[in-house]
Design a protein around this motif. Structure first.
Motif, PDB file in Angstrom:
ATOM      1  N   PHE A  81      27.904  51.935   3.692  1.00  0.00           N
ATOM      2  CA  PHE A  81      26.525  52.445   3.106  1.00  0.00           C
ATOM      3  C   PHE A  81      25.679  53.336   4.209  1.00  0.00           C
ATOM      4  O   PHE A  81      24.708  53.448   4.064  1.00  0.00           O
ATOM      5  N   GLY A  82      26.332  53.437   5.510  1.00  0.00           N
ATOM      6  CA  GLY A  82      25.613  54.244   6.561  1.00  0.00           C
ATOM      7  C   GLY A  82      24.724  53.245   7.470  1.00  0.00           C
ATOM      8  O   GLY A  82      24.580  54.065   8.619  1.00  0.00           O
ATOM      9  N   GLU A 129      28.141  57.727  -1.963  1.00  0.00           N
ATOM     10  CA  GLU A 129      28.597  58.653  -2.848  1.00  0.00           C
ATOM     11  C   GLU A 129      29.233  59.717  -1.943  1.00  0.00           C
ATOM     12  O   GLU A 129      30.283  60.102  -2.261  1.00  0.00           O
ATOM     13  N   LYS A 130      28.510  60.334  -1.002  1.00  0.00           N
ATOM     14  CA  LYS A 130      28.876  61.662  -0.384  1.00  0.00           C
ATOM     15  C   LYS A 130      29.740  61.378   0.669  1.00  0.00           C
ATOM     16  O   LYS A 130      30.606  62.107   1.186  1.00  0.00           O
ATOM     17  N   ARG A 131      29.667  60.352   1.510  1.00  0.00           N
ATOM     18  CA  ARG A 131      30.431  60.169   2.930  1.00  0.00           C
ATOM     19  C   ARG A 131      31.496  59.087   2.701  1.00  0.00           C
ATOM     20  O   ARG A 131      32.613  59.169   3.102  1.00  0.00           O
ATOM     21  N   ARG A 180      19.239  56.078   0.195  1.00  0.00           N
ATOM     22  CA  ARG A 180      19.992  56.492   1.589  1.00  0.00           C
ATOM     23  C   ARG A 180      21.301  55.938   1.537  1.00  0.00           C
ATOM     24  O   ARG A 180      22.370  56.543   1.846  1.00  0.00           O
ATOM     25  N   TRP A 181      21.489  54.682   1.010  1.00  0.00           N
ATOM     26  CA  TRP A 181      22.582  54.068   1.012  1.00  0.00           C
ATOM     27  C   TRP A 181      23.169  54.495  -0.125  1.00  0.00           C
ATOM     28  O   TRP A 181      24.603  54.797   0.019  1.00  0.00           O
ATOM     29  N   GLN A 219      11.640  50.363   0.180  1.00  0.00           N
ATOM     30  CA  GLN A 219      13.016  49.788  -0.196  1.00  0.00           C
ATOM     31  C   GLN A 219      13.642  50.640  -0.712  1.00  0.00           C
ATOM     32  O   GLN A 219      14.980  50.929  -0.600  1.00  0.00           O
ATOM     33  N   ALA A 220      12.788  51.451  -1.881  1.00  0.00           N
ATOM     34  CA  ALA A 220      13.681  52.065  -2.821  1.00  0.00           C
ATOM     35  C   ALA A 220      14.310  53.444  -2.063  1.00  0.00           C
ATOM     36  O   ALA A 220      15.328  53.951  -2.475  1.00  0.00           O
ATOM     37  N   GLN A 221      13.533  54.020  -1.024  1.00  0.00           N
ATOM     38  CA  GLN A 221      14.019  54.970  -0.309  1.00  0.00           C
ATOM     39  C   GLN A 221      15.210  54.470   0.515  1.00  0.00           C
ATOM     40  O   GLN A 221      16.116  55.569   0.465  1.00  0.00           O
ATOM     41  N   THR A 222      15.208  53.338   1.115  1.00  0.00           N
ATOM     42  CA  THR A 222      16.367  52.818   1.850  1.00  0.00           C
ATOM     43  C   THR A 222      17.398  52.871   0.740  1.00  0.00           C
ATOM     44  O   THR A 222      18.617  53.145   1.235  1.00  0.00           O
ATOM     45  N   TYR A 223      17.397  52.313  -0.130  1.00  0.00           N
ATOM     46  CA  TYR A 223      18.447  52.206  -1.189  1.00  0.00           C
ATOM     47  C   TYR A 223      19.157  53.607  -1.658  1.00  0.00           C
ATOM     48  O   TYR A 223      20.086  53.638  -1.881  1.00  0.00           O
TER      49      TYR A 223
END
Length: 737
Positions: free
Chosen positions: A470-471, A565-567, A559-560, A553-557
């Motif tokens: 999740f980065g 999805e992309k990486r 990013r995860w 937290q929503a912004q963190t989620y």
């Protein structure tokens, strides 16, 4: 090794996308030299090289060249046939194979493949891509001149039949060509034609006709003598009957046959969730109405099949179903979901089949060798995962994970008849029942917490494993974790069947701790992304607050989820090349109708400022976005300054230049990429105002005549408001506002 036959080649290519095909051939040869071209479907680094080439084409070429790369080389093109139940040990003739978009999947599924194309250059690309296929013969030249040693079990036409009017000279070219194609079949052979539907819903919604580029041309009826056309369902049945064939079955690839993610039949279409992951690659596409919402209405009326965007038509001179022995499995496929737009190790497909005794079963199958390990891992969790209880409308139901059975590298599951809880929640939202939506999310949250582990279980090893997927590591605010953790525990993956709630599609289960809030956040976002009505019934932020999911937290989620999805999965690579649709209402349609008679104005300052008293106006013809205007300036020796307004009353995106001076945008919101025009390099400028303006700084003295050329794309005020919001958000992030 594949065979390349030039015996019928006459020295000239009769169909081409232009010089971009030379570049595609060079890039494919680079992949060949690196030993990667045969691994495009199985190795992650090969996929990175492929999409790197596509990215470069979009960056350095024009939109058309970039799309040519994507169209010819994307592995998603194979989805049209990867699931099809071909007979074992069968042969196929692929007509109009081009650069080999589906040749590879045919070679992997059939005993022998003969691919034919008029273009030597395209055949060379196909050969370089599939040169190690011992069962492939590529023939260059005119099909009508070719001789084959025998007949074929299958004849494949993928995006070819619609052009019959341009290369068949007889009075009824489409019937002539269809009969010709059928003549290559064995007595019990099958003809497969992938093609757009003339009455496709996307054309009503604002997409230009794929081949002519004209809006609604197929809907109105093609011009007489047009060399290209498509057909509706009824027209296909009539065409087949006139040629002594039967339409055995219509398959409905969605969103279309070019880049399908799902394939439906008449039976599965009635219960389908239409239009998942529909990417638009045409910058000229309008949105006259939401296509998905209209599709739901047509589905309820039982007529959606008539308006699906594409067909895979299965034709034959006979009307029998292949046996299980012939296909090597259950022959009738009712539905296919093909996840090939991922990293190779995660590429799988899910099929709903009907067995000989009428039962439905579900199979999950790897599309690459590496993906088998992914399915095997999923199967292991199915057997060991904990279960719990789910409270629905006052009743507690036991929860179990549906477990498959492996056979010949595939995993088979019973087909569950019952209520999909995702559909049930969506129905409640449409009815305005926010209380039920809240009840369901409460039940899901309770189910998640039944698998909670203590915070102390999250050590360095768990954090490292989480960061890899999740980065970044979990923050100190997370105190409720699941392990094992099924991050895809969304409502669509919960089926109430009998007295049990079943968890299906446990593809993303991890053996390290994952915050419970993140899993709930994913489930809620899935609901709200698919159904706009949810926000009106129950605002998402209010729902997050109920479970102590803060905005931070929503912004963190987010990013995860984005990293995952992309990486990690490398899913939805096609989205990188998608283009926004231009939302249009009646006012916008009027605006587009004014393209041929817009007025441009050159304001002249002779020392007293700009005013309406000293202007030169020019009626401009704007066709396909090409702009050109010439202004004659009286008494140029007295001019101090010039202001140029390309249009009034409409927002626009302009790339304009003048050989007589430099155009400097006055009120553009954003300058985009540089474009080489007649007057030199200039930038595309986004004008979010209905009064766009430039200053024209002349080189030397002001000439008697000023010429301005370039491109102009008219945009709606809704587009401008959307862009303004997007840019504001970007600047807020940059400056931490």
């Amino acid at each position: 090794m594949a065979e390349l036959n030039l015996d019928y080649y006459r020295g000239s290519d009769q169909y081409s996308d232009g010089d971009v095909e030379d570049q595609i051939l060079r890039d494919v040869r680079k992949l060949t030299a690196a030993g990667k071209v045969e691994d495009l479907g199985s190795q992650s680094d090969a996929q990175d090289m492929l999409y790197g080439a596509i990215d470069e084409a979009y960056r350095t070429g024009n939109e058309t060249d970039g799309f040519a790369y994507l169209y010819h080389l994307s592995p998603v093109r194979e989805n049209i046939l990867s699931w099809y139940p071909f007979r074992k040990n069968a042969s196929a003739l692929e007509i109009g194979a081009g650069p080999g978009a589906v040749t590879g999947i045919l070679c992997r599924k059939l005993a022998s493949v003969t691919s034919v194309d008029l273009s030597k250059r395209r055949c060379m690309i196909n050969y370089e891509r599939h040169r190690s296929a011992d069962n492939l013969k590529i023939m260059v030249g005119n099909l009508n001149e070719m001789k084959f040693p025998g007949l074929f079990d299958y004849v494949i036409l993928n995006g070819v039949f619609e052009y019959a009017g341009s290369f068949t000279r007889e009075g009824e070219p489409y019937k002539t060509f269809l009969r010709r194609c059928a003549s290559f079949l064995k007595e019990d052979g099958v003809l497969l034609v992938a093609i757009e539907n003339r009455l496709g819903l996307k054309y009503f919604a604002g997409a230009p006709e794929d081949h002519t580029g004209n809006y609604m041309e197929g809907l109105k009826g093609y011009r007489k003598g047009s060399g290209v056309r498509t057909f509706s369902r009824a027209e296909w049945r009539g065409l087949a009957a006139d040629c002594g064939l039967r339409v055995r079955r219509f398959y409905y690839p969605s969103p279309d046959y070019k880049f399908p993610g799902e394939v439906f039949t008449d039976e599965s279409l009635s219960a389908a969730s239409y239009d998942r992951n529909r990417w638009n690659f045409d910058a000229r596409r309008l949105e006259l109405f939401p296509e998905r919402e209209m599709a739901v209405s047509l589905q309820k009326e039982g007529v959606l099949a008539t308006f699906m965007n594409s067909f895979l038509v299965e034709l034959a001179a006979f009307d029998r179903v292949e046996t299980r022995e012939e296909t090597g499995g259950d022959s009738e496929v009712l539905y296919a979901k093909v996840n090939s737009d991922r990293a190779p190790r995660f590429r799988i497909q899910t099929l709903i089949r009907r067995t000989k005794d009428g039962r439905r079963i579900v199979s999950k199958e790897p599309l690459t060798g590496a993906a088998y390990a992914h399915l095997l891992r999923m199967h292991g969790y199915e057997k060991t995962q904990q279960t719990g209880m789910f409270c629905l409308e006052g009743r507690h139901y036991p929860v179990r994970t549906l477990c498959g059975e492996e056979k010949d590298g595939r995993f088979f599951y019973p087909y569950l008849e019952g209520v999909n809880l995702g559909e049930r929640v969506a129905q409640a939202a449409e009815e305005g029942d926010g209380a039920f939506v809240l009840q369901m999310t409460d039940a899901l949250w309770s189910l998640l917490l039944q698998g909670e582990v203590k915070d102390g279980a999250v050590g360095k090893e768990g954090q490292d494993a989480f960061r890899k997927v999740f980065g970044e590591a979990c923050g100190p605010g997370e105190d409720r974790f699941l392990c094992p953790a099924n991050i895809d525990l969304i409502f669509d993956n919960l089926i109430l069947s009998g007295d049990t709630v079943w968890i299906i599609d446990g593809e993303w289960v991890f053996d390290f701790p994952v915050p419970a809030g993140f899993i709930l956040w994913r489930a809620v976002n899935e609901l709200y992304a698919d159904h706009e009505s949810f926000e009106q019934v129950l605002p998402k932020q209010k729902l997050f607050g109920r479970y102590q999911i803060t905005p931070t937290q929503a912004q963190t989620y987010w990013r995860w989820a984005d990293f995952f999805e992309k990486r990690t999965v490398k899913a939805n690579e096609l989205a990188r090349y998608a283009r926004p649709e231009k939302k249009a209402d009646l006012k916008d349609i009027h605006t587009f109708g004014q393209r041929a008679r817009l007025t441009s104005t050159l304001y002249i300052d002779r020392g007293q400022g700009f005013s309406e008293k000293d202007v030169v106006r020019q009626e401009v013809s704007l066709k396909d976005g090409v702009y050109e205007a010439v202004f004659d300036i009286p008494n140029p020796e007295t001019v101090r300054d010039l202001r140029f307004d390309p249009i009034e009353g409409t927002c626009c995106v302009c790339a304009l230049s003048s050989p007589d001076g430099q155009l400097r945008p006055v009120n553009a919101a954003r300058a985009r990429k540089k474009i080489l025009l007649e007057g030199g390099y200039t930038r595309e400028c986004e004008f979010l105002t209905t009064d766009p303006s430039y200053r024209l700084v002349c080189r030397g003295s002001v000439p008697e005549r000023v010429r301005i050329t370039g491109r102009m794309d008219l945009r709606s005020e809704d587009w401008a408001l959307g862009r303004a919001g997007s840019l504001l958000g970007k600047y807020q992030r940059i400056f931490r506002l």
